[in-house]
Design an enzyme around this catalytic site. Structure first.
Site, PDB file in Angstrom:
ATOM      1  CB  CYS A 146      44.895  41.124  37.363  1.00 31.25           C
ATOM      2  SG  CYS A 146      43.686  39.825  37.500  1.00 31.25           S
ATOM      3  CG  HIS A 187      48.196  37.807  35.247  1.00 32.56           C
ATOM      4  ND1 HIS A 187      47.131  38.348  35.933  1.00 32.56           N
ATOM      5  CD2 HIS A 187      47.967  38.066  33.932  1.00 32.56           C
ATOM      6  CE1 HIS A 187      46.290  38.899  35.077  1.00 32.56           C
ATOM      7  NE2 HIS A 187      46.773  38.736  33.857  1.00 32.56           N
ATOM      8  NE  ARG A 219      40.519  33.642  43.710  1.00 32.88           N
ATOM      9  CZ  ARG A 219      41.592  33.297  43.009  1.00 32.88           C
ATOM     10  NH1 ARG A 219      41.876  32.004  42.840  1.00 32.88           N
ATOM     11  NH2 ARG A 219      42.384  34.214  42.476  1.00 32.88           N
ATOM     12  CG  HIS A 278      49.244  41.845  38.036  1.00 32.92           C
ATOM     13  ND1 HIS A 278      48.720  41.888  39.311  1.00 32.92           N
ATOM     14  CD2 HIS A 278      48.658  40.792  37.414  1.00 32.92           C
ATOM     15  CE1 HIS A 278      47.839  40.912  39.453  1.00 32.92           C
ATOM     16  NE2 HIS A 278      47.787  40.229  38.329  1.00 32.92           N
ATOM     17  CD  GLN A 330      46.724  34.444  44.487  1.00 36.51           C
ATOM     18  OE1 GLN A 330      46.663  33.339  44.001  1.00 36.51           O
ATOM     19  NE2 GLN A 330      46.412  35.533  43.807  1.00 36.51           N
ATOM     20  CE  LYS A 346      47.976  27.852  32.445  1.00 29.21           C
ATOM     21  NZ  LYS A 346      46.972  27.701  33.520  1.00 29.21           N
ATOM     22  CG  ASP A 348      48.349  38.696  42.532  1.00 29.43           C
ATOM     23  OD1 ASP A 348      48.941  38.127  41.604  1.00 29.43           O
ATOM     24  OD2 ASP A 348      47.174  39.081  42.461  1.00 29.43           O
TER      25      ASP A 348
END
Length: 698
Positions: A387, A563, A416, A438, A434, A517, A436
């Protein structure tokens, strides 16, 4: 048997009769005596308040009915009994005005009431947390160490204890479980007490771990403790009314752990267990667990040669060719959906200066979970999420309202710094990607973007064969931003969920600190739930990065950021899919789609030619040229290896340019031309069909 504490219908006692009438440790006796003294004082005050402030109140139920009650006197359990004995018997916890509430704790004002059982997520959490307190009470008596942390988990509970290395217990789970069972039978009460910070420090003055939690986590003037048996524990609650609600209790294993997950801090002894309100549920759980063992993705990955891990790169998966096929097929599937839904794929760096993470706020809250290192005079870190990089993309030039919504998708590698003890196959890794994305949009576009995200996940999960549940997680106690902005966003999310038409549940106070969320839990073939997808609103990153666009009126406006992930971690999704399908992959995803088997040596060349044609057509295909195995053995081996289709070729097939088609389940689909077979398999692959639909393709 464990008799310390007050049981229903019993008297208080300060002894722990275990393994030869062993008395309570002196520190436990001292703490329990102080609790009883404080409880006596508070009880008198509560009785006075009940007499003084009691008044008629109205309680609204989820079905619209209303009940009369008395403030400071009537409890949720009393109202549940009024509604029906079965409801009261199955009750675990109440939700009062959106807040989880002890069943025996009196109501204080008008409001809403919901009775929750073990079949709810909150009910399971409370049930297993209470079971952890039972375990902690017995561990403290038996092992005489310092209790550290005893939460519920997604699959049960555990309690960690710090012990002197010379007094580490042997594997005596049966004896420990028997003591827990005795305590449960005594129907020990869970008793809530609100204490001052000073009283809290006095209660736990001999436990450095609890004192550390108090110093770091307790920021208010008062907090709550709960007593069960001889255990008095720092706890927010709520809990079961008494231990008699626990009808089945099983300790599973012991393991080592570290305080705060830090190997440099004191080692801990962990005991893990599970419990249920009915013995039948434990039997069902044991059957599911046995089935889950057979579906373990680590075994499937090894047997099917999909992936492996190595000690020289812990937590980072090596994907072999077949595993890489799974990896690429899943990401290609999502990319094809991106093209249809207006997403733009981008590529961002793996390494950023710590200045970026300080700007985004992650450095302050997430630094310990990042891999960081020095380069010349600056500190850099491998990115754990995408992000902040996408915010840099948005801000690198002026933006217009005409560009919005801007949907940026990124399959960048993430890292991570997971503790080594937490690494578990593909489900918990250090290196992953991911799906992922945005979305930057105007406030007016938020509703339609949320609808698009929900439709996206529905489309993906229907192909993968998952059902799912939706949860709206709202403003937590600690949040950033304007409450009115939160309220408006929550209303928009609720409106999107209602319009979507699928059942959803409210998850009060569980939103991220930066915005509400929608959490999504999928259910696999054996009924287990997994959190994968998430759709999160973020008000804070656009502020922290000072993001703006020029509106249609020529004004500078702040975008809303969403997200969004559907698969979540691709590594974890592969593990879930492997266990969901039990290694029997649907054809479009399968790493073992076709096996070609010649009947004898005279048709090996033809088998190799068929293999070449299918390989050039993009299928995962192999040919079995082992002359030491019989035809039947080759077919059986291919079936056990979960090849979707087995193509047998002999003299007849060679002369006709055909193949004899079989399935991994033993069905013979007959002789087909090579080109016809490839065309039908292409259709299966493109339509992403699975299960019996594969055979219907023929």
């Amino acid at each position: 048997m464990l008799t310390a504490g007050r049981a229903l219908g019993g008297a208080a006692a300060l002894s722990c009769r275990a393994y030869g009438q062993v008395p309570l440790p002196p520190l436990v006796s001292e703490r329990l005596a102080l609790f009883m003294q404080l409880q006596s004082q508070r009880s008198a005050r509560l009785e006075e308040r009940a007499q003084r402030d009691s008044k008629p109140i109205r309680v609204s139920l989820p079905d619209g009915r209303e009940l009369d009650a008395q403030a400071w006197k009537t409890s949720p359990l009393e109202l549940a009994a009024r509604l029906g004995r079965s409801l009261a018997d199955g009750a675990v916890v109440a939700r009062v005005n959106g807040v989880l509430w002890d069943l025996g704790r009196p109501l204080e004002q008008d409001g809403t009431l919901e009775i929750l059982g073990f079949d709810s997520g909150e009910g399971k959490g409370v049930f297993w947390h209470s079971s952890a307190h039972v375990l902690g009470s017995v561990m403290e008596c038996l092992y005489r160490g310092s209790l550290c942390h005893g939460p519920s988990t997604d699959s049960g509970f555990f309690y960690d204890m710090h012990l002197d290395p010379s007094s580490l217990p042997s594997n005596d789970l049966p004896a420990l479980q028997e003591l827990c069972t005795q305590m449960i039978r005594e129907r020990q009460l869970f008793e809530r007490l609100e204490v001052t910070r000073g009283e809290l420090l006095e209660l736990f003055k001999h436990n450095k771990f609890k004192l550390q939690i108090i110093e770091e986590k307790i920021t208010t003037q008062t907090a709550t403790v709960y007593r069960c048996g001889s255990l008095v524990d720092l706890c927010r609650g709520p809990h079961l009314p008494h231990t008699g609600k626990i009808k089945a209790f099983k300790l599973l294993k012991t393991s080592s752990a570290q305080w705060r997950g830090d190997p440099s801090l004191p080692p801990l002894h962990r005991v893990i267990g599970v419990s249920f309100p009915e013995s039948r549920l434990l039997r069902d759980w044991e059957q599911e667990r046995e089935e889950a063992r057979g579906r373990d993705h680590r075994r499937i990955g090894r047997d099917q040669e999909l992936y492996f891990f190595h000690e020289l790169s812990p937590g980072s998966c090596f994907f072999l060719p077949k595993g890489a096929h799974l990896y690429n097929t899943l990401t290609d599937f999502i990319k094809s959906e991106y093209r249809q839904r207006g997403y733009t794929e981008v590529v961002t760096p793996n390494i950023f200066s710590s200045r970026l993470w300080e700007r985004s706020g992650h450095w302050q809250h997430y630094r310990d979970s990042m891999f960081s290192f020095r380069v010349e005079t600056d500190t850099f870190a491998l990115k754990p999420m995408n992000c902040p990089g996408h915010c840099l993309m948005f801000e690198h030039r002026p933006r217009s309202w005409r560009e919005l919504p801007l949907r940026l998708a990124d399959f960048g590698v993430l890292h991570r710094n997971e503790n080594s003890g937490a690494l578990t196959g593909l489900t918990r890794v250090r290196r992953f990607i991911q799906d992922d994305a945005h979305i930057f949009c105007t406030p007016q576009q938020l509703h339609s973007e949320m609808r698009g995200c929900l439709q996206f996940l529905q489309a993906v999960y229907s192909v993968l064969g998952f059902s799912f549940r939706l949860y709206l997680s709202t403003r937590p106690d600690k949040f950033m931003g304007d409450p009115e902005m939160w309220d408006n966003a929550e209303k928009q999310l609720q409106s999107s969920l209602e319009e979507f038409g699928e059942p959803w549940e409210l998850n009060p106070g569980d939103g991220a600190f930066y915005g509400p969320k929608i959490d999504i839990q999928i259910k696999d073939a054996i009924g287990r739930s997994h959190q994968c997808a998430t759709i999160q609103l973020d008000f804070q990153l656009p502020i922290r990065f000072d993001l703006s666009y020029v509106s249609q009126e020529g004004e500078s406006e702040r975008p809303v950021m969403i997200h969004r992930a559907i698969l979540g971690s691709v590594e974890r999704m592969i593990a879930i899919l492997a266990e969901n399908y039990a290694g029997k992959w649907p054809f479009w995803l399968s790493p073992s789609q076709v096996m070609v088997i010649p009947v004898g040596g005279s048709t090996e060349h033809y088998a190799q030619e068929v293999h070449r044609q299918f390989q050039q057509a993009g299928f995962m295909v192999e040919v079995d040229l082992d002359r030491g195995a019989t035809l039947n053995k080759k077919i059986r081996s291919a079936q056990l290896a979960q090849y979707n289709f087995i193509l047998v070729v002999g003299q007849k097939e060679q002369s006709r340019g055909s193949v004899s088609v079989r399935t991994r389940d033993g069905r013979q689909l007959g002789e087909r031309g090579v080109n016809e077979t490839m065309d039908r398999l292409r259709e299966l692959r493109e339509k992403r069909r699975g299960g019996g639909a594969e055979e219907e393709g023929f």
